[in-house]
Write a protein that holds these residues in place. Structure first.
Motif, PDB file in Angstrom:
ATOM      1  N   PHE A   1      31.471   6.304  26.235  1.00 47.45           N
ATOM      2  CA  PHE A   1      32.175   7.645  26.030  1.00 47.45           C
ATOM      3  C   PHE A   1      31.149   8.780  26.332  1.00 47.45           C
ATOM      4  O   PHE A   1      31.795   9.833  26.701  1.00 47.45           O
ATOM      5  CB  PHE A   1      32.613   7.754  24.301  1.00 47.45           C
ATOM      6  CG  PHE A   1      33.714   6.879  24.309  1.00 47.45           C
ATOM      7  CD1 PHE A   1      34.993   7.454  24.478  1.00 47.45           C
ATOM      8  CD2 PHE A   1      33.741   5.593  23.710  1.00 47.45           C
ATOM      9  CE1 PHE A   1      36.119   7.015  24.232  1.00 47.45           C
ATOM     10  CE2 PHE A   1      34.844   4.897  23.535  1.00 47.45           C
ATOM     11  CZ  PHE A   1      36.015   5.598  23.737  1.00 47.45           C
TER      12      PHE A   1
ATOM     13  N   ILE B   1      30.121  -4.844  29.158  1.00 46.02           N
ATOM     14  CA  ILE B   1      31.294  -5.721  28.402  1.00 46.02           C
ATOM     15  C   ILE B   1      31.132  -7.054  28.852  1.00 46.02           C
ATOM     16  O   ILE B   1      31.108  -8.009  27.818  1.00 46.02           O
ATOM     17  CB  ILE B   1      32.518  -5.262  28.791  1.00 46.02           C
ATOM     18  CG1 ILE B   1      32.697  -3.646  27.911  1.00 46.02           C
ATOM     19  CG2 ILE B   1      33.707  -6.217  27.818  1.00 46.02           C
ATOM     20  CD1 ILE B   1      32.711  -3.762  26.387  1.00 46.02           C
TER      21      ILE B   1
ATOM     22  N   PHE C   1      28.211  -8.346  27.055  1.00 45.23           N
ATOM     23  CA  PHE C   1      28.115  -8.594  25.933  1.00 45.23           C
ATOM     24  C   PHE C   1      29.190 -10.026  25.616  1.00 45.23           C
ATOM     25  O   PHE C   1      28.648 -10.670  24.490  1.00 45.23           O
ATOM     26  CB  PHE C   1      29.274  -7.563  25.028  1.00 45.23           C
ATOM     27  CG  PHE C   1      29.368  -7.466  23.792  1.00 45.23           C
ATOM     28  CD1 PHE C   1      28.282  -7.455  22.739  1.00 45.23           C
ATOM     29  CD2 PHE C   1      30.606  -7.838  22.998  1.00 45.23           C
ATOM     30  CE1 PHE C   1      28.561  -7.660  21.472  1.00 45.23           C
ATOM     31  CE2 PHE C   1      30.872  -7.812  21.899  1.00 45.23           C
ATOM     32  CZ  PHE C   1      30.015  -7.738  20.913  1.00 45.23           C
ATOM     33  N   VAL C   2      30.057 -10.236  26.405  1.00 42.65           N
ATOM     34  CA  VAL C   2      30.754 -11.550  26.136  1.00 42.65           C
ATOM     35  C   VAL C   2      30.005 -12.641  26.306  1.00 42.65           C
ATOM     36  O   VAL C   2      29.961 -13.474  25.569  1.00 42.65           O
ATOM     37  CB  VAL C   2      32.129 -11.354  27.108  1.00 42.65           C
ATOM     38  CG1 VAL C   2      32.673 -12.725  27.159  1.00 42.65           C
ATOM     39  CG2 VAL C   2      32.971 -10.395  26.871  1.00 42.65           C
TER      40      VAL C   2
ATOM     41  N   GLU D   1      27.469 -13.047  23.629  1.00 43.42           N
ATOM     42  CA  GLU D   1      28.116 -13.803  22.290  1.00 43.42           C
ATOM     43  C   GLU D   1      28.428 -15.115  22.457  1.00 43.42           C
ATOM     44  O   GLU D   1      28.385 -15.845  21.474  1.00 43.42           O
ATOM     45  CB  GLU D   1      29.288 -12.849  22.054  1.00 43.42           C
ATOM     46  CG  GLU D   1      28.865 -11.234  21.542  1.00 43.42           C
ATOM     47  CD  GLU D   1      28.048 -11.271  20.331  1.00 43.42           C
ATOM     48  OE1 GLU D   1      28.671 -11.869  19.118  1.00 43.42           O
ATOM     49  OE2 GLU D   1      26.857 -11.160  20.261  1.00 43.42           O
ATOM     50  N   LEU D   2      28.867 -15.323  23.743  1.00 43.28           N
ATOM     51  CA  LEU D   2      29.289 -16.759  23.904  1.00 43.28           C
ATOM     52  C   LEU D   2      28.080 -17.892  23.441  1.00 43.28           C
ATOM     53  O   LEU D   2      28.501 -18.906  23.229  1.00 43.28           O
ATOM     54  CB  LEU D   2      29.624 -16.891  25.357  1.00 43.28           C
ATOM     55  CG  LEU D   2      30.367 -18.371  26.050  1.00 43.28           C
ATOM     56  CD1 LEU D   2      31.350 -18.323  25.086  1.00 43.28           C
ATOM     57  CD2 LEU D   2      30.645 -18.209  27.405  1.00 43.28           C
TER      58      LEU D   2
ATOM     59  N   GLN E   1      32.311   7.309  30.971  1.00 39.23           N
ATOM     60  CA  GLN E   1      33.593   6.288  31.071  1.00 39.23           C
ATOM     61  C   GLN E   1      33.275   5.143  31.736  1.00 39.23           C
ATOM     62  O   GLN E   1      34.239   4.952  32.748  1.00 39.23           O
ATOM     63  CB  GLN E   1      34.969   6.986  31.288  1.00 39.23           C
ATOM     64  CG  GLN E   1      35.125   8.262  30.406  1.00 39.23           C
ATOM     65  CD  GLN E   1      35.950   8.046  29.186  1.00 39.23           C
ATOM     66  OE1 GLN E   1      36.969   7.283  29.170  1.00 39.23           O
ATOM     67  NE2 GLN E   1      35.480   8.581  28.105  1.00 39.23           N
TER      68      GLN E   1
ATOM     69  N   ARG F   1      38.279  -6.558  39.540  1.00 37.68           N
ATOM     70  CA  ARG F   1      38.852  -5.961  38.623  1.00 37.68           C
ATOM     71  C   ARG F   1      38.973  -6.884  37.632  1.00 37.68           C
ATOM     72  O   ARG F   1      38.869  -8.141  37.783  1.00 37.68           O
ATOM     73  CB  ARG F   1      40.254  -5.586  38.697  1.00 37.68           C
ATOM     74  CG  ARG F   1      40.738  -4.468  39.957  1.00 37.68           C
ATOM     75  CD  ARG F   1      41.994  -4.514  40.352  1.00 37.68           C
ATOM     76  NE  ARG F   1      42.780  -4.354  38.965  1.00 37.68           N
ATOM     77  CZ  ARG F   1      44.232  -4.749  39.148  1.00 37.68           C
ATOM     78  NH1 ARG F   1      44.637  -5.330  40.139  1.00 37.68           N
ATOM     79  NH2 ARG F   1      44.911  -4.737  37.829  1.00 37.68           N
ATOM     80  N   TRP F   2      38.672  -6.296  36.305  1.00 36.75           N
ATOM     81  CA  TRP F   2      38.841  -7.228  35.177  1.00 36.75           C
ATOM     82  C   TRP F   2      39.824  -6.632  34.009  1.00 36.75           C
ATOM     83  O   TRP F   2      40.821  -7.040  34.091  1.00 36.75           O
ATOM     84  CB  TRP F   2      37.453  -7.512  34.588  1.00 36.75           C
ATOM     85  CG  TRP F   2      37.370  -8.555  33.535  1.00 36.75           C
ATOM     86  CD1 TRP F   2      38.174  -9.782  33.513  1.00 36.75           C
ATOM     87  CD2 TRP F   2      36.424  -8.523  32.404  1.00 36.75           C
ATOM     88  NE1 TRP F   2      37.862 -10.415  32.294  1.00 36.75           N
ATOM     89  CE2 TRP F   2      36.842  -9.806  31.726  1.00 36.75           C
ATOM     90  CE3 TRP F   2      35.451  -7.894  32.043  1.00 36.75           C
ATOM     91  CZ2 TRP F   2      36.102 -10.085  30.613  1.00 36.75           C
ATOM     92  CZ3 TRP F   2      34.792  -8.109  30.770  1.00 36.75           C
ATOM     93  CH2 TRP F   2      35.227  -9.186  30.136  1.00 36.75           C
ATOM     94  N   ILE F   3      39.195  -5.616  33.269  1.00 39.97           N
ATOM     95  CA  ILE F   3      40.026  -4.960  32.267  1.00 39.97           C
ATOM     96  C   ILE F   3      39.894  -3.449  32.698  1.00 39.97           C
ATOM     97  O   ILE F   3      39.194  -2.743  32.370  1.00 39.97           O
ATOM     98  CB  ILE F   3      39.362  -4.895  30.934  1.00 39.97           C
ATOM     99  CG1 ILE F   3      38.672  -6.468  30.831  1.00 39.97           C
ATOM    100  CG2 ILE F   3      40.400  -4.755  29.926  1.00 39.97           C
ATOM    101  CD1 ILE F   3      38.041  -6.489  29.513  1.00 39.97           C
ATOM    102  N   ASP F   4      41.221  -3.174  33.167  1.00 39.49           N
ATOM    103  CA  ASP F   4      41.454  -1.789  33.950  1.00 39.49           C
ATOM    104  C   ASP F   4      41.389  -0.929  32.824  1.00 39.49           C
ATOM    105  O   ASP F   4      40.749   0.311  33.255  1.00 39.49           O
ATOM    106  CB  ASP F   4      42.558  -1.881  34.581  1.00 39.49           C
ATOM    107  CG  ASP F   4      42.545  -2.854  35.814  1.00 39.49           C
ATOM    108  OD1 ASP F   4      41.376  -3.191  36.154  1.00 39.49           O
ATOM    109  OD2 ASP F   4      43.624  -3.092  36.183  1.00 39.49           O
ATOM    110  N   VAL F   5      42.002  -0.941  31.801  1.00 40.71           N
ATOM    111  CA  VAL F   5      42.136   0.035  30.940  1.00 40.71           C
ATOM    112  C   VAL F   5      40.889   0.751  30.149  1.00 40.71           C
ATOM    113  O   VAL F   5      40.738   1.840  29.725  1.00 40.71           O
ATOM    114  CB  VAL F   5      42.958  -0.176  29.552  1.00 40.71           C
ATOM    115  CG1 VAL F   5      44.336  -0.114  30.249  1.00 40.71           C
ATOM    116  CG2 VAL F   5      42.590  -1.660  29.208  1.00 40.71           C
TER     117      VAL F   5
END
Lengths: 505, 507
Positions: A192, A140, A143-144, A147-148, A196, A71-75
């Motif tokens: 989207f 995501i 992407f992080v 960008e890092l 999702q 799990r990382w960013i659930d929402v």
């Protein structure tokens, strides 16, 4: 799967970050301690890479291995999902090896304004970003890490670079950021429209329901993000500036790894997730790729600065890689991955040499150089070796990136125009002649003849010990991969077929 | 006869008055802060000039003590509701109370050296700071127009005074006066709106207003007008364009710790009131407030960023940057009315943004205070070559600035991503256009944040003075707390996002 397998990828990504944190605690004056920490940790990271290499299931290279999915960013349903397959493994190792070699190379010559502590921290953060990008299986997360990589390189160029460094740094930063903005937009669109999820593996199925016109747009956004990073013609203009101004190690990172993040993005994300759009865009990508090959070569012929010449040669070489990708055929993409590794090793080496030349002669102007074979014979021969490798001499690594890419455009994926791709093949083949031209010309100007009057009596030191240590592994790899390319191909082949599954080859 | 009259009046009143049932546990944070206020006054009275620093310590410890009941209330399962629903202690209020108290504590850390060394009144300063904090803590629980108004005044009036704390400095006087006059004007506008709302709905309770506004009173023009007035009053508080004119002058003139306090805590206070009013009171009239917020958000982001580009003073730049940041926080409001899903994500986006913004902005201001201890200057050019003599501060400032710019993997990136999620959940054309405006603005913002970074890393030291900067322990503590928050949230945003979810006022 033993306990360490679960932690291996985490270690590969975060050991350098831990080292960067430790370095913060080492006082600025204790440079030896700083170098030791950086060396131990980068070697340990490479050790993890070697462990992965030994434990990797080559018969099953199409499958993601050593997977961790937490799990990382659930929402936003974004997960910490990492894994390695046959495409990422060679690139991961390349990134690890290059970092160690950069630490070793820097050992005694730090670019102005010195400050090894900060420089090492930036290198380590960079490695975390690069390794993470090659392992991420979630958009995501990708992407992080993607960008890092940006910030350390920005500071590396802007602080330790040449006279025009601030312009080069901000140009690099803004170009890449613009691409990233379009890329994240496409990622969000995939999220989207494609059920999702940000999971790359899941999207390979769930994105197929997206309408074709939408797919084309999403692919275009991804294309901009990755093509600027590669860089493809006409988005390449940041590259010569960045390379010319960057410190030696910065150039090496840039050429060896950072450019690969773009091409890797195509192979890992754009093609498997949006195969139909890739198919529609492939001819255009092919056109830009061959323009890049010819344009890069012509650009090289016009250069007087050794580093700028090598930078333009990168544009040409990455053109071959992109041509391989554009064919969407297994041979082409295998060649592309091989080409990435080979270009990383060879161009990395060339930038190392250019840096050493600059350090010894105080200039990279080819017209002022000459007679390296007389004055510094070892370095002259190494330059010759790398130039040969770069122009694609059979038996050295460069050949296996170029030749199969050209070969594959004879028979691209079903449905792509044969006539068009065979034209590409001819143009690319002409490009190899140009490549031989500019590289031999560079060699001739820098290494042949007698030293110019201004350096004739100067004492110029031949290759230093740290340089030997940093360069030998790369030179050996260039030779070994050239003689036995299957070392890479047997890793990549399965994964490449997996990536092209939906295109039906 | 007198006794008889008193008896008569008592008996006349008694049937109407019911003593409210007080939940002392739920009120504990407020009670502790009030106690601290008393102690501060007494200590200031008793101790000599040399021991006045004790007031800073007392304020700090008092604020931390007030956090304890916030945590115990968080563990307690049931929410507390008092005064007929005018004062509610639920997850939303607890999360924001914690935010206010932590912010207040960091501001105390930032102030202690500044106020002591600047030879300003100390006891009074902390008294006012804690008073303002009490107002904010009350605001987090207020669910009634009158309570909101009381909280707003309690948090604003000490702010007016603190802005003028450097009383021998003309700029500080200007700061206080401007802030006060425009603040009072905004309050008047807002009160007028509130009185109209009360007149039409017959209640000051937000839940009651919510029921009326959605039901019998839908579409009444005067009601629309009064909603507009109330929200405009709060737009001043959060310095949204075109109600932002006071902010740059006030921020520049006020003592820097006070600027940090105003730009973080006071702004959050206004934002909390807007959240309560919009999501509880006026939820069903999104036809009125959604376009209003759309315009406010678009203007605030764009104007804030464009003017920030031209600043040469770091505090003014941060002032305009915080105007622009308020714009991003207003974006979710503009899309909240579009559908039920967007309503939930929009609420979360604003709360998460507030939490993250507090950490990164306080951090940036702490660096400014620390650097100014040596350079005695607020000019951006005085940051030239900072990396050469203060590498640690340079790295910290870089982290805070790039977080404000929204570069991953720093916390600020997630704040923006959650705003974009709300925008995409709405999906209407207007929402997408606003999202594009926000995205373009993020790129513009990068220019001025990166400009400071370039100054620090790549430019020469202007006056060749390379003596290192000493960082007093209080400031070091503030820096450590904020940078840990920015990095930890950046790597694992989940821990903060949960606060956004549980605190939702949208059911």
């Amino acid at each position: 799967m033993n306990a360490f397998d679960h932690w291996a990828l985490g270690a590969a990504v975060f050991l350098p970050a831990v080292a960067a944190g430790l370095l913060l605690l080492v006082p600025r004056a204790q440079e030896t301690a700083q170098k030791a920490v950086a060396l131990v940790f980068t070697v340990a990271t490479t050790g993890v890479g070697v462990y992965l290499l030994t434990q990797f299931d080559y018969g099953n290279s199409r499958k993601l291995q050593f997977v961790v999915n937490n799990r990382w960013i659930d929402v936003i349903n974004s997960r910490y999902h990492v894994g390695v397959d046959g495409i990422s493994l060679p690139l991961l190792l390349l990134s690890m090896v290059i970092t160690v070699m950069c630490v070793v190379y820097s050992w005694n010559h730090w670019p102005e304004p010195h400050n090894p502590k900060a420089f090492l921290i930036l290198m380590l953060v960079l490695e975390t970003g690069m390794n993470g990008t090659f392992l991420a299986q979630d958009l995501i997360l990708f992407f992080v890490f993607f960008e890092l990589v940006l910030l350390p390189m920005y500071f590396m160029i802007g602080v330790w670079g040449g006279p025009n460094r601030q312009y080069a740094a901000i140009k690099f930063f803004l170009f890449t950021l613009f691409g990233s903005a379009l890329m994240i937009l496409s990622f969000l669109a995939l999220y989207f429209k494609g059920g999702q999820t940000f999971d790359m593996v899941a999207l390979q199925h769930s994105a197929q329901t997206i309408a074709h016109s939408t797919q084309l747009l999403i692919f275009a956004g991804l294309f901009m993000g990755f093509a600027i990073k590669v860089p493809m013609f006409p988005f390449h203009t940041w590259l010569p500036d960045a390379h010319t101004e960057a410190p030696t190690v910065g150039s090496v990172f840039l050429a060896a790894i950072l450019l690969k993040l773009g091409t890797y993005g195509f192979v890992r994300i754009a093609i498997p997730i949006l195969p139909q759009a890739a198919h529609s865009w492939a001819p255009y990508i092919g056109v830009l790729a061959v323009i890049g090959i010819i344009y890069g070569a012509l650009g090289c012929l016009a250069q007087r600065d050794m580093k700028r010449l090598i930078a333009f040669s990168s544009v040409a070489h990455m053109g071959f890689v992109m041509l391989g990708i554009a064919t969407l055929s297994p041979i082409g993409i295998n060649a592309a991955v091989f080409g990435m590794v080979a270009h990383g090793l060879i161009t990395g080496m060339l930038f190392f040499i250019a840096g050493s030349v600059q350090e010894r002669f105080g200039t990279r102007e080819l017209s002022r150089l000459g007679g390296m074979l007389v004055q510094t014979p070892r370095m002259g021969w190494i330059l010759g070796f790398c130039a040969m490798a770069s122009l694609g001499l059979p038996g050295l690594a460069g050949f296996w990136g170029e030749f199969p890419a050209i070969l594959s455009s004879y028979q691209p994926a079903a449905g792509l125009s044969l006539a068009l791709f065979r034209t590409f093949m001819v143009v690319a083949a002409v490009g190899t002649v140009f490549a031989a031209g500019y590289l031999l010309w560079m060699l001739q100007r820098a290494a042949f003849g007698v030293p110019k009057a201004e350096f004739a009596d100067a004492h110029i030191h031949d290759v230093h010990v740290p340089e030997y240590i940093a360069w030998t592994p790369l030179l050996v790899l260039i030779l070994v991969l050239g003689l036995y390319p299957n070392l890479i191909f047997h890793m990549t082949d399965g994964a490449v077929h997996q990536a092209l599954r939906a295109i039906g080859t | 006869m007198l006794a008889a009259a008193v008896a008569a009046s008592t008996s006349a009143v008694a049937p109407h008055f019911k003593a409210p049932i007080l939940d002392y546990h739920a009120l504990a944070p407020e009670i502790v802060l009030t106690g601290v206020l008393g102690v501060l006054l007494l200590v200031d009275l008793v101790v000599g000039e040399r021991e006045r620093w004790a007031t800073s310590t007392i304020a700090g410890i008092g604020i931390l003590a007030a956090l304890i009941p916030v945590f115990t209330l968080g563990v307690r399962s049931h929410p507390g509701s008092m005064f007929g629903g005018a004062y509610v202690v639920d997850n939303f209020s607890l999360v924001l109370k914690a935010l206010f108290l932590v912010t207040g504590y960091v501001v105390v850390l930032m102030s202690s050296n500044y106020i002591e060394e600047g030879d300003y009144y100390e006891g009074e300063f902390y008294f006012l700071l804690v008073s303002s904090l009490l107002g904010m803590v009350v605001m987090a629980s207020a669910r009634d127009l009158i309570t909101i108004f009381l909280a707003l005044e309690l948090l604003s009036i000490p702010g007016y005074l603190m802005a003028g704390w450097r009383k021998r400095d003309v700029k500080s006087n200007e700061a206080a006066l401007k802030y006060y006059l425009l603040g009072v004007l905004a309050t008047a506008v807002m009160l007028y709106g509130m009185s109209l709302v009360y007149g039409y709905t017959g209640t000051t309770l937000l839940t009651g207003i919510g029921a009326k506004v959605g039901g019998s009173l839908t579409g009444h023009p005067i009601l629309s007008f009064s909603i507009f007035l109330v929200l405009a009053g709060f737009a001043f508080k959060v310095s949204a364009v075109p109600f932002h004119q006071w902010a740059p002058d006030t921020y520049e003139g006020a003592p820097t710790p006070v600027t940090a306090f105003l730009s973080v805590a006071s702004k959050t206070g206004g934002m909390v009131a807007i959240l309560e009013l919009v999501y509880v009171g006026f939820l069903n009239r999104h036809d009125v407030w959604a376009p209003l917020f759309w315009a406010l958000a678009a203007l605030t982001m764009t104007v804030g960023n464009l003017i920030a580009l031209r600043q040469t003073n770091i505090v003014r730049m941060l002032a305009y940057s915080s105007v622009a940041q308020a714009g991003y926080m207003l974006v979710p409001f503009a899309v909240a009315g579009d559908n039920v899903k967007a309503r939930g994500t929009a609420f979360e986006a604003t709360v998460v943004y507030l939490l993250i913004y507090a950490a990164m902005n306080l951090g940036a201001f702490t660096v400014v205070i620390t650097v100014a201890r040596k350079t005695r200057s607020g000019e951006i050019s005085s940051y030239g070559g900072l990396f050469e003599y203060a590498p640690g501060l340079t790295v910290l400032m870089t982290v805070f600035l790039f977080s404000l710019a929204g570069v991953p993997p720093l916390a600020g990136a997630w704040a923006k991503i959650f705003v974009f999620r709300a925008v995409l959940d709405s999906g209407t054309t207007a929402a997408v256009v606003l999202g594009v405006i926000a995205a373009v603005n993020s790129v513009i913002a990068l220019f001025y944040y990166a400009g400071v970074a370039r100054e620090m890393w790549m430019r020469p030291v202007p006056d060749e003075d390379r003596t290192p900067i000493s960082v007093p322990p209080a400031l070091a503590g503030a820096l450590a707390a904020t940078v840990v928050a920015v990095l930890a949230v950046g790597v694992y945003p989940n821990m903060l996002v949960r606060f956004g979810e549980i605190s939702s006022l949208v059911k």
